[in-house]
Scaffold this active site. Sequence first.
Site, PDB file in Angstrom:
ATOM      1  N   ASP A  36     -74.527   8.729  19.069  1.00 24.13           N
ATOM      2  CA  ASP A  36     -74.646   7.337  19.530  1.00 24.13           C
ATOM      3  C   ASP A  36     -74.559   6.321  18.392  1.00 24.13           C
ATOM      4  O   ASP A  36     -75.481   5.496  18.215  1.00 24.13           O
ATOM      5  CB  ASP A  36     -76.000   7.140  20.255  1.00 24.13           C
ATOM      6  CG  ASP A  36     -76.262   8.178  21.335  1.00 24.13           C
ATOM      7  OD1 ASP A  36     -75.318   8.579  22.018  1.00 24.13           O
ATOM      8  OD2 ASP A  36     -77.432   8.575  21.495  1.00 24.13           O
ATOM      9  N   GLU A 210     -72.676   4.272  31.075  1.00 22.98           N
ATOM     10  CA  GLU A 210     -73.812   4.013  30.197  1.00 22.98           C
ATOM     11  C   GLU A 210     -73.313   3.454  28.888  1.00 22.98           C
ATOM     12  O   GLU A 210     -72.148   3.037  28.787  1.00 22.98           O
ATOM     13  CB  GLU A 210     -74.667   5.278  30.004  1.00 22.98           C
ATOM     14  CG  GLU A 210     -73.901   6.504  29.550  1.00 22.98           C
ATOM     15  CD  GLU A 210     -74.796   7.730  29.375  1.00 22.98           C
ATOM     16  OE1 GLU A 210     -76.007   7.664  29.606  1.00 22.98           O
ATOM     17  OE2 GLU A 210     -74.257   8.779  28.968  1.00 22.98           O
TER      18      GLU A 210
HETATM   19  O1  FUB Z   1     -78.234  10.226  23.198  1.00 26.80           O
HETATM   20  C1  FUB Z   1     -78.841  10.305  24.462  1.00 26.80           C
HETATM   21  C2  FUB Z   1     -77.927   9.707  25.484  1.00 26.80           C
HETATM   22  O2  FUB Z   1     -76.704  10.414  25.531  1.00 26.80           O
HETATM   23  C3  FUB Z   1     -77.506   8.293  25.169  1.00 26.80           C
HETATM   24  O3  FUB Z   1     -78.506   7.367  25.370  1.00 26.80           O
HETATM   25  C4  FUB Z   1     -76.312   8.200  26.035  1.00 26.80           C
HETATM   26  O4  FUB Z   1     -75.523   7.085  25.799  1.00 26.80           O
HETATM   27  C5  FUB Z   1     -75.640   9.508  25.734  1.00 26.80           C
HETATM   28  O5  FUB Z   1     -74.905   9.447  24.548  1.00 26.80           O
END
Ligand code: FUB
Length: 451
Positions: A36, A210
């Site tokens: 991320d 997301e």
């Molecule tokens: O890293 C945990 C979760 O996985 C993140 O918050 C999402 O965006 C995905 O990458």
Amino acid sequence: MKIFKVKRFLLSILSLFALSVASAQNPLITNQFTADPSARVFGDSIYIYPSHDILANKVRGRMGWFCMEDYHVFSSANLTDWKDHGVIVTQNKVPWVKPDSYSMWAPDCVERNGKYYFYFPSTPKDTTLGRGFKIGVAVADQPTGPFIPQQKPIEGVNGIDPNVFIDKDGQAYIYWSQGNIYAAKLKDNMLELASKPVILQELPTKGLKEGPYLFERNGIYYLTYPHVENKTERLEYAIADNPLGPFKMTGVIMDETPGCWTNHHSILPFKKQWYLFYHANDLSPEFDKARSIRADSLSFNADGTIQKVTPTLRGVGITMANQKIQIDRYSEISSKGASIAFVDTLNKFDGWKLILDHDKAWAKYNNIDFGDGKLKHLKMRLRSINGGDIQIKISDQIKTEYINAKVVSGHDWVIVEVPLLGISKIEGIKNLTVSNLKNTSVEIDWMTFTN
Ligand code: FUB
């Protein structure tokens, strides 16, 4: 007095550790898992605020799921050498976070009026706040901290993957996800909402969305986000003429990565080139909750649309000839007889090797800086069970030089050093191609040039 001295000594050791420098291509960080990546330019360097994946076990986290306890920050002035500044925020030092939740998911960090605001999601310890994730802020005077977490998460925000954008008029916006993508204005203090959250409506309605990341270029506001169009996430974008939309779904920035369900990114210009920071699971091919951050160049078409980015191993940045050139992070490779593998499958953090197992198999690594031509030897870590002959070509558009080397037969790795005799001075930026001259297998861990 004695205790004070011991403490000072320990702190100096710790700060040395926190400033460990690693030179890498893709993935950018090879001694720990990172995911991320929220990249930001502060001053003349890029800072990356990634998540920090660790492996769950019986006493921490949930096996088979994301396990994230803290955040590090990394910086680089040249996109090749990355400094790890150590842990900046950790779950058991944030007043509102459940100290054993291991859910310090994707963060972001922005600068405003000389203060650095680090936004991060996690699970609150106060169950009356409701189920699921909240988003909190930690504030610092420097991009590397120390960051002081707020007592409580931001009121009115439920979800993950915060992203903050400050528009040209000074108005700050926060974006986050919880099934949908939400947005709200932030007050000038950067700690509270200034408007009611809205759902950004015009995005795909089927499949998880997301990781929002918003940026502006030439008056176009790009809302970029991972979305499951098929079975796993790919990076898409929508555009608008203001930060809250309405947005128009416009295209795909990066296709799905085979073997890694998630992707998560940030996009920004640095020294006149745009970059996409994203993640895959290079160091953990069998388990995609242990990820690694990457970077590749990104370009726009004349109408402002984004050209799709193809992930590379070579990544970005110039490699100094006197550093280890990890040829397994090649920019091009022959279609026959060349492959990569982990040097030690039991310790993947040791990285990869290039295997050339046919006559004429080759790999090329571009953009190596030979400086003012003072390097006199080529040094390589090689292995060849049956012995081998390789040729190293160093070229630019004007000149090509060849160096030949022999690898003695054996099961052990050997360091082979070849003087650069009988060739003209090699200076400036060059490309390097290594080719196999025999039908035996030769493995190359790294190459470098010395005085
Ligand atoms: O890293 C945990 C979760 O996985 C993140 O918050 C999402 O965006 C995905 O990458």
